[in-house]
Structure formats: C-alpha cells, structure tokens
Design a protein around this motif. Structure first.
Motif, PDB file in Angstrom:
ATOM      1  N   HIS A   1       5.361  15.887   6.180  1.00  0.00           N
ATOM      2  CA  HIS A   1       3.942  16.590   5.755  1.00  0.00           C
ATOM      3  C   HIS A   1       3.562  15.815   4.678  1.00  0.00           C
ATOM      4  O   HIS A   1       2.332  15.527   4.487  1.00  0.00           O
ATOM      5  N   GLN A   2       4.129  15.177   3.477  1.00  0.00           N
ATOM      6  CA  GLN A   2       3.708  14.280   2.624  1.00  0.00           C
ATOM      7  C   GLN A   2       2.955  13.075   3.041  1.00  0.00           C
ATOM      8  O   GLN A   2       1.921  12.886   2.478  1.00  0.00           O
ATOM      9  N   LEU A   3       3.559  12.391   4.126  1.00  0.00           N
ATOM     10  CA  LEU A   3       2.840  11.439   4.647  1.00  0.00           C
ATOM     11  C   LEU A   3       1.666  11.999   5.289  1.00  0.00           C
ATOM     12  O   LEU A   3       0.473  11.013   4.859  1.00  0.00           O
ATOM     13  N   HIS A   4       1.488  12.863   5.925  1.00  0.00           N
ATOM     14  CA  HIS A   4       0.217  13.201   6.508  1.00  0.00           C
ATOM     15  C   HIS A   4      -0.859  13.720   5.341  1.00  0.00           C
ATOM     16  O   HIS A   4      -1.927  13.290   5.361  1.00  0.00           O
ATOM     17  N   GLN A   5      -0.529  14.243   4.512  1.00  0.00           N
ATOM     18  CA  GLN A   5      -1.264  14.701   3.204  1.00  0.00           C
ATOM     19  C   GLN A   5      -1.876  13.567   2.525  1.00  0.00           C
ATOM     20  O   GLN A   5      -2.892  13.345   2.040  1.00  0.00           O
TER      21      GLN A   5
ATOM     22  N   GLY B   1      -2.545  10.928   3.998  1.00  0.00           N
ATOM     23  CA  GLY B   1      -3.534  10.003   5.177  1.00  0.00           C
ATOM     24  C   GLY B   1      -2.832   9.066   5.707  1.00  0.00           C
ATOM     25  O   GLY B   1      -3.414   7.916   6.132  1.00  0.00           O
ATOM     26  N   ILE B   2      -1.491   9.292   5.647  1.00  0.00           N
ATOM     27  CA  ILE B   2      -0.592   7.962   6.422  1.00  0.00           C
ATOM     28  C   ILE B   2      -0.438   8.525   7.913  1.00  0.00           C
ATOM     29  O   ILE B   2       0.153   9.513   8.054  1.00  0.00           O
ATOM     30  N   TYR B   3      -0.797   7.584   8.727  1.00  0.00           N
ATOM     31  CA  TYR B   3      -0.704   7.905  10.242  1.00  0.00           C
ATOM     32  C   TYR B   3       0.258   6.991  10.652  1.00  0.00           C
ATOM     33  O   TYR B   3       0.021   5.701  10.981  1.00  0.00           O
ATOM     34  N   PHE B   4       1.491   7.163  10.889  1.00  0.00           N
ATOM     35  CA  PHE B   4       2.603   6.222  11.527  1.00  0.00           C
ATOM     36  C   PHE B   4       2.853   6.481  12.909  1.00  0.00           C
ATOM     37  O   PHE B   4       3.549   7.314  13.587  1.00  0.00           O
TER      38      PHE B   4
ATOM     39  N   ARG C   1       0.670  -1.247   0.059  1.00  0.00           N
ATOM     40  CA  ARG C   1      -0.094  -0.057  -0.106  1.00  0.00           C
ATOM     41  C   ARG C   1       0.891   1.361   0.110  1.00  0.00           C
ATOM     42  O   ARG C   1       0.586   2.161  -0.670  1.00  0.00           O
ATOM     43  N   LEU C   2       2.024   1.273   0.843  1.00  0.00           N
ATOM     44  CA  LEU C   2       2.965   2.463   0.710  1.00  0.00           C
ATOM     45  C   LEU C   2       3.680   2.572  -0.691  1.00  0.00           C
ATOM     46  O   LEU C   2       3.618   3.861  -0.993  1.00  0.00           O
ATOM     47  N   GLN C   3       4.035   1.440  -1.168  1.00  0.00           N
ATOM     48  CA  GLN C   3       4.556   1.639  -2.539  1.00  0.00           C
ATOM     49  C   GLN C   3       3.668   2.105  -3.507  1.00  0.00           C
ATOM     50  O   GLN C   3       4.006   2.916  -4.421  1.00  0.00           O
TER      51      GLN C   3
ATOM     52  N   ASP D   1       2.261  -0.919  12.435  1.00  0.00           N
ATOM     53  CA  ASP D   1       1.241  -0.280  13.201  1.00  0.00           C
ATOM     54  C   ASP D   1       0.806   0.903  12.308  1.00  0.00           C
ATOM     55  O   ASP D   1       0.065   1.853  12.968  1.00  0.00           O
ATOM     56  N   ILE D   2       1.204   0.937  11.217  1.00  0.00           N
ATOM     57  CA  ILE D   2       0.772   2.176  10.382  1.00  0.00           C
ATOM     58  C   ILE D   2      -0.784   2.106   9.853  1.00  0.00           C
ATOM     59  O   ILE D   2      -1.344   1.127   9.802  1.00  0.00           O
ATOM     60  N   ARG D   3      -1.351   3.134   9.918  1.00  0.00           N
ATOM     61  CA  ARG D   3      -2.814   3.325   9.592  1.00  0.00           C
ATOM     62  C   ARG D   3      -3.123   3.976   8.107  1.00  0.00           C
ATOM     63  O   ARG D   3      -2.280   5.179   8.094  1.00  0.00           O
ATOM     64  N   PHE D   4      -3.938   3.922   7.206  1.00  0.00           N
ATOM     65  CA  PHE D   4      -4.215   4.769   6.374  1.00  0.00           C
ATOM     66  C   PHE D   4      -5.624   5.210   6.376  1.00  0.00           C
ATOM     67  O   PHE D   4      -6.495   4.515   6.629  1.00  0.00           O
ATOM     68  N   LYS D   5      -5.805   6.858   6.058  1.00  0.00           N
ATOM     69  CA  LYS D   5      -6.966   7.556   6.254  1.00  0.00           C
ATOM     70  C   LYS D   5      -7.352   7.756   4.818  1.00  0.00           C
ATOM     71  O   LYS D   5      -6.662   7.893   3.911  1.00  0.00           O
ATOM     72  N   LYS D   6      -8.647   8.008   4.752  1.00  0.00           N
ATOM     73  CA  LYS D   6      -9.546   8.215   3.568  1.00  0.00           C
ATOM     74  C   LYS D   6      -8.975   9.656   2.974  1.00  0.00           C
ATOM     75  O   LYS D   6      -8.983  10.211   1.861  1.00  0.00           O
ATOM     76  N   ARG D   7      -8.105  10.539   4.121  1.00  0.00           N
ATOM     77  CA  ARG D   7      -7.993  11.988   3.738  1.00  0.00           C
ATOM     78  C   ARG D   7      -6.997  12.622   4.661  1.00  0.00           C
ATOM     79  O   ARG D   7      -6.400  11.686   5.413  1.00  0.00           O
ATOM     80  N   PRO D   8      -6.330  13.580   4.149  1.00  0.00           N
ATOM     81  CA  PRO D   8      -5.263  14.147   5.004  1.00  0.00           C
ATOM     82  C   PRO D   8      -5.420  13.988   6.397  1.00  0.00           C
ATOM     83  O   PRO D   8      -6.491  14.341   6.822  1.00  0.00           O
TER      84      PRO D   8
END
Length: 204
Positions: free
Chosen positions: A123-127, A129-132, A64-66, A155-162
């Motif tokens: 900031h790119q991660l946060h935009q 939607g990546i919560y690490f 997913r990260l890739q 333990d990473i989580r993926f959000k649908k928006r920033p």
C-alpha cells in the motif's frame, strides 16, 4: 561507463558464484567480495539501448526509490560488457535480508504473520505512485530490521500521484500471475487482500 575486458569477465565467472542464467548466458554473479554483478541484455532498439543502457536505468531507479524512502541495493559501478550488443552491467552491494519466496516456503505460519506488514508495504508503494510490474515474492526482501526492500526493479514506473484502482488491480494481477506460473500452493491470497483493504480504509 567503462568497458569490461574479456579477462575480467572470465575472472568474474571463474571466481564468482553464478546465481542466475538464461539461454543467452549469465545474468547474476556473486563476486568473492560479496558484491553482485547483474548483466542486462537489452531488448530495446540498439541505438536507444546504447544511449541509455539498462544498467544506467536500473541505477536511476534505485536512486529514485531510495529518495522515496524505499530500500534497494546500493549501486557501486556501471559498465559495458559488449557495447555493440547493448549488454551492460551493474555492480552493487546486495540488499541484506531474505526474499519473501524463501520465507513463504520455509514457514507458512511465519509468512502468515507477515501479511499485515506486507500489505502495508505494498500500500505504501502504491501511495507513493510506484507501479512495480514485477511485484512478486522473489523481488521483495525482508530486511534485518523487520522492514522490506525491493530488488530487480528495472521495469518499475513512477506516477505523479497515488495509483488508482485500475493500476492497483493490475498490479495485484501481476502477483497472482506469478503465483500461478510458479504453481505456488496454499498462498493466503484472500488474507493478503483483506489486509490491504484494511490498510486502505484506515489511511483514507
């Protein structure tokens, strides 16, 4: 997922380099061919852990990260060490580069120069939607091309928006807690926050 035999596991331990262990046993092994074995001892309920083992979850997060353009290790194989005990493993090719904790301790001046780029990366991660939750210097790698990548991201989580302000603040709190636990001295925290705010303003 195949089951690793006792002889194969012993071969990994005897021929490889033990990089990390805890009270339960080995966690990370570097094999002679430079691949990494990462062993997961699940804390989840046994049935759930057997149906969706941590090694598979790790591989899914890497993929997913890739897909989101984030560099990660390349997964080679998933396997069971002890299925009954929900102990699984990933074999992967490591992400080339240097963890930021090594760069920080090697040269404070060089690390200072990285701060605007590091702030931009976070900031790119946060935009995206990546919560690490495990966002810390040991889990971010500077790659040979001058970019960054992530490791150890189960333990990473993926959000649908920033990420919103609350999650951003909580994410940085995890990093600050890591620095306090490791008793890291002279970390340029204020400068990192200033750089992050500048990136946020310029992108809004």
């Amino acid at each position: 997922m195949r089951i690793v035999t006792a002889n194969e596991l012993q071969g990994w331990l005897s021929q490889g380099e033990l990089l990390e262990k805890d009270s339960n046993g080995p966690k990370v092994i570097r094999l002679p061919d430079s691949r990494i074995v990462k062993i997961f001892r699940s804390r989840r309920l046994s049935l759930i852990a057997r149906l969706r083992p941590d090694a598979r979850r790790f591989a899914e997060r890497a993929e997913r990260l890739q897909q989101l353009g984030i560099k990660t290790p390349v997964i080679d194989e998933l396997c069971w060490i002890e299925r009954g005990q929900s102990i699984s493993a990933c074999l992967y090719h490591p992400l080339q580069g240097n963890p930021l904790d090594k760069l920080f301790h090697a040269s404070n001046a060089d690390f200072q120069a990285l701060l605007p780029h590091l702030a931009g990366y976070i900031h790119q991660l946060h935009q995206k939607g990546i919560y690490f939750r495990s966002l810390h210097l040991g889990n971010i790698v500077q790659t040979p091309d001058g970019g960054f990548g992530l490791i150890d991201f189960l333990d990473i989580r993926f959000k649908k928006r920033p990420l919103g302000r609350m999650l951003i603040r909580r994410n940085f709190q995890h990093l600050q807690n890591y620095l306090q636990r490791r008793k890291v001295q002279n970390f340029p925290w204020s400068e990192l926050m200033r750089c992050y705010e500048e990136v946020s303003k310029s992108s809004s």
